[in-house]
Design a protein around this motif. Structure first.
Motif, PDB file in Angstrom:
ATOM      1  N   CYS A 270       0.813  -1.124  -0.087  1.00 27.59           N
ATOM      2  CA  CYS A 270      -0.096   0.151   0.101  1.00 27.59           C
ATOM      3  C   CYS A 270       0.966   1.367  -0.093  1.00 27.59           C
ATOM      4  N   SER A 271       0.288   2.221  -0.490  1.00 27.81           N
ATOM      5  CA  SER A 271       1.309   3.426  -0.723  1.00 27.81           C
ATOM      6  C   SER A 271       1.923   4.029   0.409  1.00 27.81           C
ATOM      7  N   ASP A 272       1.034   3.899   1.717  1.00 25.50           N
ATOM      8  CA  ASP A 272       1.372   4.411   2.731  1.00 25.50           C
ATOM      9  C   ASP A 272       2.132   3.410   3.946  1.00 25.50           C
ATOM     10  N   GLU A 273       2.276   2.177   3.190  1.00 32.19           N
ATOM     11  CA  GLU A 273       2.883   1.269   4.064  1.00 32.19           C
ATOM     12  C   GLU A 273       4.466   1.216   4.055  1.00 32.19           C
ATOM     13  N   LYS A 274       5.115   0.732   5.168  1.00 27.71           N
ATOM     14  CA  LYS A 274       6.420   0.481   5.133  1.00 27.71           C
ATOM     15  C   LYS A 274       6.890  -0.834   5.229  1.00 27.71           C
ATOM     16  N   ILE A 275       7.967  -1.351   4.640  1.00 26.54           N
ATOM     17  CA  ILE A 275       8.486  -2.699   4.586  1.00 26.54           C
ATOM     18  C   ILE A 275       9.941  -2.544   5.077  1.00 26.54           C
ATOM     19  N   ASN A 276      10.550  -3.701   5.426  1.00 24.84           N
ATOM     20  CA  ASN A 276      11.907  -3.845   5.771  1.00 24.84           C
ATOM     21  C   ASN A 276      12.748  -4.652   4.593  1.00 24.84           C
ATOM     22  N   LEU A 277      13.186  -4.012   3.724  1.00 26.07           N
ATOM     23  CA  LEU A 277      14.179  -4.405   2.671  1.00 26.07           C
ATOM     24  C   LEU A 277      14.822  -5.708   3.062  1.00 26.07           C
TER      25      LEU A 277
ATOM     26  N   ASP B 281      -7.675  -0.336  -0.817  1.00 23.28           N
ATOM     27  CA  ASP B 281      -9.055   0.049  -0.260  1.00 23.28           C
ATOM     28  C   ASP B 281      -9.251   0.237   1.144  1.00 23.28           C
ATOM     29  N   LYS B 282      -9.941   1.372   1.668  1.00 23.13           N
ATOM     30  CA  LYS B 282     -10.214   1.609   2.925  1.00 23.13           C
ATOM     31  C   LYS B 282     -11.608   1.120   3.395  1.00 23.13           C
TER      32      LYS B 282
END
Length: 198
Positions: A103-110, A174-175
């Motif tokens: 998701c565009s506002d999500e963060k991940i651990n590379l 989608d929210k």
């Protein structure tokens, strides 16, 4: 007085495979220098003027030997001076996932998307923002959003692999918003301070 070689130097005596170094020798009387790969005998590999730099690109550890091309007196010794250049192997190319959708506002651990282990002694992985080892490091690889990230392995000797690329694609997610008008309560008779769930 016998002339001699006063110094033998390399611009870098510890390089990685594919890199170059500039070798140079200085003679006391300005005479030319012959370079060999053997401490005695053999055929000169190349000849330089005194204090002239010469480009070399060895692919493995090597010793060059510098010798005066001419002697001021036949009775003078002509000693070959060694110059050692260490050549370090590059790490194998790392492997990582090629593409990840978030998701565009999500963060991940590379680091969760690195597939292989390091391949060189003392090796570490580095994430950079571009395909060159001079490109900036990713500031916080454990928390990144959409973008293109480049994974390198850096050996303990400071040699870099070629990069692998991870493309983190942002998508609109989608929210869930409850817009139904009719609600059903879990209680019909409600006392003061009761909690009602719809």
């Amino acid at each position: 007085e016998c002339n001699s070689i006063t110094s033998v130097t390399a611009s870098d005596d510890n390089i990685c495979v594919g890199e170059l170094s500039m070798v140079k020798a200085i003679s006391s009387d300005g005479s030319d220098i012959k370079w060999y790969l053997t401490p005695t005998g053999g055929t000169p590999l190349f000849t330089t003027r005194s204090n002239e730099e010469y480009k070399v690109e060895p692919t493995t550890n090597i010793v060059y030997y510098a010798e005066l091309s001419t002697l001021s007196d036949p009775d003078c010794p002509n000693v070959r001076l060694p110059l050692v250049i260490q050549v370090n192997a590059r790490p194998l190319n790392p492997t990582c996932s090629e593409s990840v959708d978030i998701c565009s506002d999500e963060k991940i651990n590379l680091n969760d998307y690195i597939i292989n282990a390091v391949t060189t002694p003392g090796g570490t992985f580095e994430w950079r923002t571009g395909p060159l080892v001079t490109d900036p490091l990713v500031a916080s690889p454990t928390s990144v959003g959409p973008g293109e990230y480049y994974l390198f392995e850096k050996s303990g000797a400071g040699c870099f692999s070629n990069p692998a690329i991870l493309n983190v694609k942002g998508k609109t997610c989608d929210k869930f918003i409850d817009i139904t008008l009719r609600k059903t309560a879990d209680k019909r008779l409600v006392a003061r301070n009761d909690v009602v769930t719809y």
